[in-house]
Design a protein around this motif. Structure first.
Motif, PDB file in Angstrom:
ATOM      1  N   GLU A   1      11.506  -3.275  -3.163  1.00  0.00           N
ATOM      2  CA  GLU A   1      10.411  -2.585  -3.846  1.00  0.00           C
ATOM      3  C   GLU A   1      10.900  -1.229  -4.325  1.00  0.00           C
ATOM      4  O   GLU A   1      11.606  -0.528  -3.598  1.00  0.00           O
ATOM      5  CB  GLU A   1       9.204  -2.401  -2.902  1.00  0.00           C
ATOM      6  CG  GLU A   1       8.076  -1.623  -3.583  1.00  0.00           C
ATOM      7  CD  GLU A   1       6.797  -1.517  -2.743  1.00  0.00           C
ATOM      8  OE1 GLU A   1       6.796  -1.965  -1.570  1.00  0.00           O
ATOM      9  OE2 GLU A   1       5.810  -0.975  -3.275  1.00  0.00           O
TER      10      GLU A   1
ATOM     11  N   ASN B   1       5.563  -0.788  -8.721  1.00  0.00           N
ATOM     12  CA  ASN B   1       4.132  -0.600  -8.470  1.00  0.00           C
ATOM     13  C   ASN B   1       3.376  -0.255  -9.743  1.00  0.00           C
ATOM     14  O   ASN B   1       3.820   0.559 -10.545  1.00  0.00           O
ATOM     15  CB  ASN B   1       3.914   0.524  -7.448  1.00  0.00           C
ATOM     16  CG  ASN B   1       4.292   0.088  -6.057  1.00  0.00           C
ATOM     17  OD1 ASN B   1       3.544  -0.640  -5.397  1.00  0.00           O
ATOM     18  ND2 ASN B   1       5.472   0.503  -5.614  1.00  0.00           N
TER      19      ASN B   1
ATOM     20  N   GLU C   1       3.846  -5.162  -8.824  1.00  0.00           N
ATOM     21  CA  GLU C   1       2.880  -5.133  -7.722  1.00  0.00           C
ATOM     22  C   GLU C   1       1.575  -4.537  -8.211  1.00  0.00           C
ATOM     23  O   GLU C   1       1.549  -3.431  -8.736  1.00  0.00           O
ATOM     24  CB  GLU C   1       3.411  -4.284  -6.548  1.00  0.00           C
ATOM     25  CG  GLU C   1       4.553  -4.949  -5.819  1.00  0.00           C
ATOM     26  CD  GLU C   1       4.919  -4.242  -4.503  1.00  0.00           C
ATOM     27  OE1 GLU C   1       4.114  -3.416  -4.001  1.00  0.00           O
ATOM     28  OE2 GLU C   1       6.024  -4.517  -4.005  1.00  0.00           O
TER      29      GLU C   1
ATOM     30  N   ASP D   1      -0.464  -6.341  -3.837  1.00  0.00           N
ATOM     31  CA  ASP D   1      -0.104  -5.330  -2.844  1.00  0.00           C
ATOM     32  C   ASP D   1      -1.290  -5.034  -1.931  1.00  0.00           C
ATOM     33  O   ASP D   1      -2.441  -5.237  -2.313  1.00  0.00           O
ATOM     34  CB  ASP D   1       0.289  -4.055  -3.607  1.00  0.00           C
ATOM     35  CG  ASP D   1       1.147  -3.127  -2.764  1.00  0.00           C
ATOM     36  OD1 ASP D   1       1.440  -3.474  -1.618  1.00  0.00           O
ATOM     37  OD2 ASP D   1       1.511  -2.061  -3.288  1.00  0.00           O
TER      38      ASP D   1
ATOM     39  N   LYS E   1       1.252  -9.439  -0.438  1.00  0.00           N
ATOM     40  CA  LYS E   1       1.839  -8.488   0.493  1.00  0.00           C
ATOM     41  C   LYS E   1       0.757  -8.027   1.462  1.00  0.00           C
ATOM     42  O   LYS E   1      -0.285  -7.533   1.060  1.00  0.00           O
ATOM     43  CB  LYS E   1       2.427  -7.289  -0.263  1.00  0.00           C
ATOM     44  CG  LYS E   1       3.590  -7.696  -1.161  1.00  0.00           C
ATOM     45  CD  LYS E   1       4.273  -6.496  -1.765  1.00  0.00           C
ATOM     46  CE  LYS E   1       5.137  -5.779  -0.753  1.00  0.00           C
ATOM     47  NZ  LYS E   1       5.810  -4.601  -1.366  1.00  0.00           N
TER      48      LYS E   1
ATOM     49  N   GLU F   1       4.375  -6.186   5.199  1.00  0.00           N
ATOM     50  CA  GLU F   1       4.875  -4.847   4.897  1.00  0.00           C
ATOM     51  C   GLU F   1       4.637  -3.919   6.070  1.00  0.00           C
ATOM     52  O   GLU F   1       3.747  -4.164   6.877  1.00  0.00           O
ATOM     53  CB  GLU F   1       4.042  -4.293   3.741  1.00  0.00           C
ATOM     54  CG  GLU F   1       4.723  -4.176   2.444  1.00  0.00           C
ATOM     55  CD  GLU F   1       3.847  -3.349   1.524  1.00  0.00           C
ATOM     56  OE1 GLU F   1       4.371  -2.410   0.942  1.00  0.00           O
ATOM     57  OE2 GLU F   1       2.649  -3.630   1.410  1.00  0.00           O
TER      58      GLU F   1
HETATM   59 CA    CA Z   1       3.653  -1.483  -3.283  1.00  0.00          CA
END
Ligand code: CA
Ligand code: C2E
Ligand code: CA
Length: 545
Positions: free
Chosen positions: A42, A101, A133, A163, A184, A219
């Motif tokens: 990421e 992101n 994400e 996310d 995630k 995560e």
């Molecule tokens: Ca993220």
């Protein structure tokens, strides 16, 4: 020396920060906890001011979002990632997919997807090396915007990761309505003991995602215990300090060289008629049916000889008995309960179900270990149907019946009358035992098989007369026989009786057994076919074969 910058300072420095690279990217690996290989990384934004030092995303990102600057920052990050991937490719090394992101404010800018696509093309980075994400909270402003961005991203070919799943905003609905490719799950949203409520939620989400065919990445995993737990509930992809903090470009490049890459496994495909989203929707008709209108049912996946239970309904739990919990059943390895012979029977049935595409059934014995009831062997009859498959993985639906009691009764009988049955089978006779005091009749195996009798016939001989084994015109004569045996008037009886609707003549014999006082105890009956009858019929050509 780090000093937290004020909002005014951040805003005043923003242009320079983008221009001079004070805003830059760090990379945090995503790892398959089973193999230690890297599945991706990421990209996380960092800001280091020449004088004030390191600024944290939690401080500066809300400021950028509030002031409509996050869009520029996110595009700067995206461009850095493109440059990075380009240089990895140019040096002949193997890149891994890097996720970038996307702020929920980027969604309000309708051209976000087009802009990142331009950058990707500019640096000529294959689309498989960049993921996007999006967060659950992007849906707060309504589903329409997020749906159209998602559609655009998918058109371009980006893998989209959801996310912060489970951070609160009606997660289940979002999953059902948005076709994200990866989920995630942040462990930190579920702080507290993983064995408790948090664990239950994690487990439910992992199972649901599996059923939807969506891989899950956990995560914020800091400890081995957390990673092992996630692995145990079927989530092997991990991102967190346990494996690595976000690191700078150079360090990440070293990691690329050290760690092998492996792709996320292809999710399972469902057969087209099934709507997985509806299946997991607690209010849908599918769930209603699964929980209430079918018997014990289980859904499980099967891959390379490994079976994994995804979902069971309440009746399944009841059918298995032993005070089991739904979760214990899901967590357990289904093979553990079967010995190799039963497992082979079960796997053969799975193979049949795969090739026939029809419902196939089998009976298997299992050793169930329950927390409250200890161990017991149970026999389950399963009706199995294939409902989904990929190249390597199969998804099955099975209805189950606990037939232990039935089986045990049968086995006892089988054991106690083995010799008896064996002898009668050899001698070509039908044999039975009649208990004088209870009027119960226990037929031999052949009687049960050929005359369709249960293992125990009560109030003998009435049921046998009723179903026509003894024809009506012989009924009274036969009742008279039984009376003579009951009272002990005779010690033996014999005669030719036409049996069944076919009126096949049998030589029927009885021998009475008495106790030491001469009181009748039991009568042993037998019937042998009158052989002349067969040859006569054959000669007359009445036999069909
Ligand atoms: Ca993220
Ligand atoms: P996020 O997207 O959920 O990113 C994961 C955050 O968790 C990162 O924080 C990461 O450093 C941190 N983290 C990873 N593993 C662990 C762990 O084991 N323990 C703990 N305690 N933390 C861990 P970071 O880098 O501070 O970023 C915070 C948030 O800022 C991100 O959360 C994301 O929402 C936002 N952000 C970061 N980079 C960007 C960006 O380029 N664009 C946008 N729009 N937002 C970004
Ligand atoms: Ca996150």
């Amino acid at each position: 020396m780090n000093k937290k910058m004020t909002e005014q300072e951040l805003l005043a420095c923003f242009d320079d920060a983008v221009k001079f690279g004070h805003i830059f990217v760090t990379y945090q690996p995503k790892i398959n906890h089973c193999t230690g290989r890297m599945i991706g990384a990421e990209a996380l934004m960092r800001w280091t001011h020449p004088a004030y030092g390191m600024q944290y995303p939690s401080d500066f990102i809300p400021v950028l979002e509030k002031n409509d600057l996050i869009y520029r920052a996110d595009l700067a990050v995206f461009e850095s990632v493109c440059k990075f991937q380009r240089s990895v490719l140019d040096s002949g090394e193997k890149p891994v997919p890097v996720s970038v992101n996307m702020s929920r404010y980027d969604i309000y800018r309708r051209d976000y997807a087009q802009e990142i696509e331009k950058l990707r093309i500019k640096y000529d980075v294959p689309v498989k090396y960049i993921h996007v994400e999006i967060t659950e909270t992007s849906a707060i402003g309504g589903m329409e915007l997020i749906t159209s961005v998602l559609k655009k991203l998918h058109e371009y070919g980006y893998v989209v990761e959801m996310d912060d799943f489970c951070s609160g905003y009606s997660s289940l609905n979002i999953l059902k309505d948005l076709s994200v490719d990866v989920i995630k799950l942040d462990m930190r949203f579920l702080s507290g003991s993983i064995g408790g409520r948090g664990g239950t939620i994690l487990n439910a989400v992992v199972q649901m995602a599996k059923w939807l065919g969506t891989p899950v990445i956990a995560e914020g995993v800091e400890t081995l215990e957390q990673a092992d737990y996630m692995k145990s509930i079927g989530c092997k992809y991990i991102q967190g300090y346990l494996y690595s903090k976000p690191v700078g470009e150079d360090e990440f490049r070293e990691k690329l060289k050290q760690l092998d890459y492996e792709p996320l496994v292809p999710p399972i495909d469902l057969v087209t008629e099934m709507d997985a989203g509806r299946f997991w929707d607690p209010k849908s008709m599918e769930t209603l049916v699964f929980n209430n209108f079918v018997g014990g049912a289980v859904i499980f996946s099967y891959q390379n000889g490994k079976a994994e239970i995804l979902r069971v309904n309440k009746k399944y739990v009841k059918e298995i008995g032993m005070n089991m919990l739904e979760q214990d059943i899901i967590d357990g390895d289904p093979w553990e309960s079967m010995d190799s012979k039963n497992r082979r029977i079960y796997e053969d049935t799975l193979k049949r179900a795969i090739s026939s595409n029809e419902e196939e059934s089998c009976e298997t014995w299992r050793l169930i270990c329950s927390k409250t009831c200890g161990e017991d062997r149970i026999c389950i009859r399963s009706y199995i149907r294939l409902i989904g498959k990929t190249e390597t993985q199969y998804l099955f639906y099975a209805m189950v019946q606990n037939i232990t009691a039935e089986k045990k009764r049968w086995d006892e009988l089988y054991e106690s009358e083995r010799t008896f049955r064996f002898a009668s089978e050899q001698a070509n006779v039908y044999a039975w035992e009649y208990d004088i005091s209870t009027k119960k009749m226990r037929p031999c195996f052949r009687c049960m098989r050929d005359l369709n009798l249960p293992p125990l016939v009560e109030n003998y001989p009435e049921p046998a007369i009723e179903v026509g084994i003894f024809p009506p015109d012989y009924a009274d004569m036969y009742r008279e026989w039984m009376r003579k045996l009951d009272t002990g008037e005779v010690d033996t009886l014999e005669g030719i009786i036409p049996l069944t609707v076919g009126r096949v003549p049998f030589h029927v014999r009885y021998t009475l057994e008495r106790d030491e006082n001469g009181k009748p105890l039991k009568a042993y009956g037998s019937a042998t076919l009158v052989v002349d009858h067969i040859s006569e019929n054959s000669q007359n050509g009445q036999e069909t074969e």
